[in-house]
Design a protein around this motif. Structure first.
Motif, PDB file in Angstrom:
ATOM      1  N   ARG A  12       0.922  -1.194  -0.016  1.00 21.32           N
ATOM      2  CA  ARG A  12      -0.044  -0.027   0.008  1.00 21.32           C
ATOM      3  C   ARG A  12       0.958   1.431   0.001  1.00 21.32           C
ATOM      4  NH1 ARG A  12      -5.509  -0.004   2.034  1.00 21.32           N
ATOM      5  NH2 ARG A  12      -6.395   2.136   1.537  1.00 21.32           N
ATOM      6  N   THR A  13       1.910   1.283   0.627  1.00 19.11           N
ATOM      7  CA  THR A  13       2.676   2.535   0.872  1.00 19.11           C
ATOM      8  C   THR A  13       3.584   2.564  -0.397  1.00 19.11           C
ATOM      9  OG1 THR A  13       3.126   2.058   3.145  1.00 19.11           O
ATOM     10  CG2 THR A  13       4.896   3.410   2.204  1.00 19.11           C
ATOM     11  N   LEU A  14       4.014   1.585  -1.098  1.00 18.45           N
ATOM     12  CA  LEU A  14       4.870   1.518  -2.384  1.00 18.45           C
ATOM     13  C   LEU A  14       3.824   2.330  -3.262  1.00 18.45           C
ATOM     14  CD1 LEU A  14       6.827  -1.405  -2.109  1.00 18.45           C
ATOM     15  CD2 LEU A  14       7.890   0.823  -2.012  1.00 18.45           C
ATOM     16  N   MET A  15       2.381   1.591  -3.405  1.00 18.02           N
ATOM     17  CA  MET A  15       1.519   2.299  -4.443  1.00 18.02           C
ATOM     18  C   MET A  15       1.372   3.715  -4.192  1.00 18.02           C
ATOM     19  SD  MET A  15      -1.380  -0.742  -4.331  1.00 18.02           S
ATOM     20  CE  MET A  15      -2.572   0.299  -5.403  1.00 18.02           C
ATOM     21  N   ALA A  16       1.147   4.105  -3.027  1.00 19.26           N
ATOM     22  CA  ALA A  16       0.789   5.482  -2.692  1.00 19.26           C
ATOM     23  C   ALA A  16       2.122   6.414  -3.133  1.00 19.26           C
ATOM     24  CB  ALA A  16       0.511   5.788  -1.411  1.00 19.26           C
ATOM     25  N   GLU A  17       3.227   5.850  -3.074  1.00 20.07           N
ATOM     26  CA  GLU A  17       4.431   6.564  -3.387  1.00 20.07           C
ATOM     27  C   GLU A  17       4.751   6.894  -5.110  1.00 20.07           C
ATOM     28  OE1 GLU A  17       7.707   4.547  -1.448  1.00 20.07           O
ATOM     29  OE2 GLU A  17       7.475   5.459   0.265  1.00 20.07           O
ATOM     30  N   ARG A  18       3.843   5.835  -5.599  1.00 21.82           N
ATOM     31  CA  ARG A  18       3.932   5.977  -7.033  1.00 21.82           C
ATOM     32  C   ARG A  18       2.726   6.330  -7.881  1.00 21.82           C
ATOM     33  NH1 ARG A  18       7.307   3.213  -4.804  1.00 21.82           N
ATOM     34  NH2 ARG A  18       9.411   2.614  -5.684  1.00 21.82           N
ATOM     35  N   GLY A  19       1.631   6.908  -6.929  1.00 21.74           N
ATOM     36  CA  GLY A  19       0.689   7.598  -7.458  1.00 21.74           C
ATOM     37  C   GLY A  19      -0.305   6.720  -7.527  1.00 21.74           C
ATOM     38  N   HIS A  20      -0.441   5.558  -7.181  1.00 22.09           N
ATOM     39  CA  HIS A  20      -1.449   4.524  -7.285  1.00 22.09           C
ATOM     40  C   HIS A  20      -2.317   4.438  -6.157  1.00 22.09           C
ATOM     41  CE1 HIS A  20       0.024   2.976 -10.885  1.00 22.09           C
ATOM     42  NE2 HIS A  20       1.319   2.909 -10.534  1.00 22.09           N
ATOM     43  N   PHE A  21      -3.587   5.211  -6.032  1.00 21.94           N
ATOM     44  CA  PHE A  21      -4.136   5.519  -4.525  1.00 21.94           C
ATOM     45  C   PHE A  21      -5.273   4.562  -4.494  1.00 21.94           C
ATOM     46  CE2 PHE A  21      -1.975   9.157  -5.247  1.00 21.94           C
ATOM     47  CZ  PHE A  21      -1.355   9.396  -4.153  1.00 21.94           C
ATOM     48  N   ALA A  22      -5.799   3.989  -5.396  1.00 22.14           N
ATOM     49  CA  ALA A  22      -6.983   3.045  -5.633  1.00 22.14           C
ATOM     50  C   ALA A  22      -6.463   1.679  -5.796  1.00 22.14           C
ATOM     51  CB  ALA A  22      -8.180   3.368  -6.848  1.00 22.14           C
ATOM     52  N   THR A  23      -7.042   0.936  -5.082  1.00 18.78           N
ATOM     53  CA  THR A  23      -6.454  -0.744  -5.323  1.00 18.78           C
ATOM     54  C   THR A  23      -6.964  -1.018  -6.562  1.00 18.78           C
ATOM     55  OG1 THR A  23      -8.607  -1.430  -4.296  1.00 18.78           O
ATOM     56  CG2 THR A  23      -6.711  -1.132  -2.772  1.00 18.78           C
ATOM     57  N   SER A  24      -7.988  -0.572  -7.138  1.00 22.35           N
ATOM     58  CA  SER A  24      -8.598  -1.031  -8.759  1.00 22.35           C
ATOM     59  C   SER A  24      -7.688  -0.709  -9.635  1.00 22.35           C
ATOM     60  CB  SER A  24      -9.871  -0.653  -8.936  1.00 22.35           C
ATOM     61  OG  SER A  24      -9.837   0.771  -8.677  1.00 22.35           O
ATOM     62  N   ASP A  25      -6.689   0.129  -9.473  1.00 24.32           N
ATOM     63  CA  ASP A  25      -5.595   0.771 -10.353  1.00 24.32           C
ATOM     64  C   ASP A  25      -4.631  -0.410 -10.809  1.00 24.32           C
ATOM     65  OD1 ASP A  25      -6.420   3.274 -10.163  1.00 24.32           O
ATOM     66  OD2 ASP A  25      -4.803   4.025  -8.973  1.00 24.32           O
ATOM     67  N   LEU A  26      -4.598  -1.352  -9.880  1.00 23.35           N
ATOM     68  CA  LEU A  26      -3.555  -2.572 -10.064  1.00 23.35           C
ATOM     69  C   LEU A  26      -4.258  -3.677 -10.910  1.00 23.35           C
ATOM     70  CD1 LEU A  26      -1.810  -3.300  -6.539  1.00 23.35           C
ATOM     71  CD2 LEU A  26      -0.971  -2.391  -8.523  1.00 23.35           C
ATOM     72  N   VAL A  27      -5.527  -3.725 -10.975  1.00 27.60           N
ATOM     73  CA  VAL A  27      -6.076  -4.635 -11.764  1.00 27.60           C
ATOM     74  C   VAL A  27      -5.763  -4.727 -13.243  1.00 27.60           C
ATOM     75  CG1 VAL A  27      -8.270  -5.736 -12.597  1.00 27.60           C
ATOM     76  CG2 VAL A  27      -8.264  -5.063 -10.349  1.00 27.60           C
ATOM     77  N   PRO A  28      -5.787  -3.708 -13.885  1.00 30.85           N
ATOM     78  CA  PRO A  28      -5.256  -3.719 -15.357  1.00 30.85           C
ATOM     79  C   PRO A  28      -4.077  -3.890 -15.571  1.00 30.85           C
ATOM     80  CG  PRO A  28      -6.122  -1.601 -14.691  1.00 30.85           C
ATOM     81  CD  PRO A  28      -6.582  -2.371 -13.842  1.00 30.85           C
ATOM     82  N   LEU A  29      -3.035  -3.344 -14.678  1.00 24.26           N
ATOM     83  CA  LEU A  29      -1.853  -3.563 -14.524  1.00 24.26           C
ATOM     84  C   LEU A  29      -1.236  -4.940 -14.352  1.00 24.26           C
ATOM     85  CD1 LEU A  29      -0.663  -0.322 -12.824  1.00 24.26           C
ATOM     86  CD2 LEU A  29      -0.607  -0.640 -15.003  1.00 24.26           C
ATOM     87  N   LEU A  30      -1.879  -5.730 -13.479  1.00 24.96           N
ATOM     88  CA  LEU A  30      -1.551  -6.738 -13.039  1.00 24.96           C
ATOM     89  C   LEU A  30      -2.067  -7.982 -14.405  1.00 24.96           C
ATOM     90  CD1 LEU A  30      -2.907  -7.359  -9.667  1.00 24.96           C
ATOM     91  CD2 LEU A  30      -0.422  -7.786 -10.397  1.00 24.96           C
ATOM     92  N   ALA A  31      -3.114  -7.524 -15.171  1.00 31.99           N
ATOM     93  CA  ALA A  31      -3.739  -8.084 -16.210  1.00 31.99           C
ATOM     94  C   ALA A  31      -2.600  -7.917 -17.599  1.00 31.99           C
ATOM     95  CB  ALA A  31      -5.064  -7.534 -16.774  1.00 31.99           C
ATOM     96  N   GLU A  32      -2.247  -6.992 -17.572  1.00 34.07           N
ATOM     97  CA  GLU A  32      -1.067  -6.729 -18.726  1.00 34.07           C
ATOM     98  C   GLU A  32       0.178  -7.602 -18.460  1.00 34.07           C
ATOM     99  OE1 GLU A  32       0.532  -2.630 -18.479  1.00 34.07           O
ATOM    100  OE2 GLU A  32      -1.741  -1.932 -19.126  1.00 34.07           O
TER     101      GLU A  32
END
Length: 108
Positions: A12-32
């Protein structure tokens, strides 16, 4: 002394440091990267420390966030003393149990 292993999950901390504040932001990035998880699964992975995690997911997260595994998972160990049972000897073993014999009085 025994060692107690613990770890801290920094996703969660690393996501915020990189501008990803919504957990749903990861869904398409993981799918790629070939990782298909539901929004609920991703939410749980971000908000709680996972007990099990596949290496594929770990590698994908490291790639997405441009970090190493040691940035994502901080492993710590601590020496823990183990309490000896009451009556234990220096070896840590309890002394052998001595059985009691009950004798009934004899009638005369």
């Amino acid at each position: 002394m025994n060692k107690k292993m613990s770890y801290t999950w920094h996703l969660r901390t690393l996501m915020a440091e990189r501008g990803h504040f919504a957990t749903s932001d990861l869904v398409p990035l993981l799918a790629e990267r070939g990782i298909h998880l539901s929004r609920e699964q991703v939410y749980r992975m971000v908000t709680t420390t996972p007990q099990r995690l596949s290496l594929d997911v770990l590698a994908a997260l490291c790639d997405i966030l441009d970090v190493d595994t040691s940035d994502l998972i901080e492993i710590t160990t601590a020496d823990v003393s183990v309490a000896k049972p009451a009556g234990a000897t220096e070896t840590g073993h309890a002394p052998p149990v001595r059985r009691t014999t009950i004798r009934r009085p004899t009638s005369s």
